[in-house]
Design an enzyme around this catalytic site. Structure first.
Site, PDB file in Angstrom:
ATOM      1  CG  ASN A  83      -1.768  -1.298   1.223  1.00  0.00           C
ATOM      2  OD1 ASN A  83      -1.620  -2.084   2.146  1.00  0.00           O
ATOM      3  ND2 ASN A  83      -2.572  -1.558   0.198  1.00  0.00           N
ATOM      4  CB  VAL A 138       0.947   6.589   2.504  1.00  0.00           C
ATOM      5  CG1 VAL A 138      -0.060   5.733   3.249  1.00  0.00           C
ATOM      6  CG2 VAL A 138       2.326   6.500   3.159  1.00  0.00           C
ATOM      7  CB  CYS A 139      -2.119   4.177  -1.757  1.00  0.00           C
ATOM      8  SG  CYS A 139      -3.702   4.088  -2.613  1.00  0.00           S
ATOM      9  CB  ILE A 140      -4.413   4.157   3.709  1.00  0.00           C
ATOM     10  CG1 ILE A 140      -3.986   5.457   4.350  1.00  0.00           C
ATOM     11  CG2 ILE A 140      -3.347   3.104   3.832  1.00  0.00           C
ATOM     12  CD1 ILE A 140      -3.713   5.343   5.849  1.00  0.00           C
TER      13      ILE A 140
END
Length: 167
Positions: free
Chosen positions: A82, A89-91
């Site tokens: 992720n 950051v990919c959340i």
């Protein structure tokens, strides 16, 4: 919300984090003159592959904070499904508020103005503990996480060692 209000809110959050530190991370400003650019250090969560690591990241807040989310980018090399290869950051909670045009996320999973630096960083720590390889920002890491866990573990261990050397 004005830039001045955003600045005051961020200053309050920074003061609170210094007064009452949260286990697992520390946060401060990259440059004392700019409240919108933070440097954080996330300690690899215990009993995970990231344990023992000290991973630096930058949180960059928009002038419209808290109506819009900050962006977060690791400056320490980290291998995770992720986290993009460049460190972004990919959340869900860092995605713009509202409905997901692709239908993968519910609006309540995305950015909400109630989020703070603390809730963001606790979510990132949780992401390190429990990667989501089905919604990958780093497809290679996600594939390796699922199909070659030994190699994934080896790459993460190398990142942990490098992070310790950088301290």
């Amino acid at each position: 919300m004005s830039e001045q209000q955003a600045s005051l809110l961020l200053r309050r959050q920074l003061t609170e984090l210094h007064r009452n530190p949260v286990e697992g991370f520390s946060a401060g400003l990259i440059n004392d003159a700019d409240i919108f650019k933070w440097e954080v250090v996330i300690i690899g969560p215990p009993e995970t592959l990231y344990e023992g690591g000290c991973f630096k990241a930058h949180l960059i807040f928009p002038k419209e904070y808290p109506l819009r989310p900050p962006t977060m980018k690791f400056v320490t090399d980290i291998w995770h499904p992720n986290i993009e290869k460049g460190g972004s950051v990919c959340i869900s909670i860092l995605h713009e508020p509202g409905d997901d045009k692709w239908g993968y996320e519910k609006a309540e999973e995305r950015w909400l103005p109630v989020h703070t630096v603390e809730t963001i960083l606790l979510s990132v720590i949780s992401m390190l503990t429990d990667p989501n390889s089905e919604s990958a920002a780093n497809v290679d890491a996600a594939k390796e996480y699922r199909e070659d866990p030994a190699e994934f573990k080896r790459k993460v261990a190398r990142c942990v060692r490098r992070s310790q050397e950088e301290i």
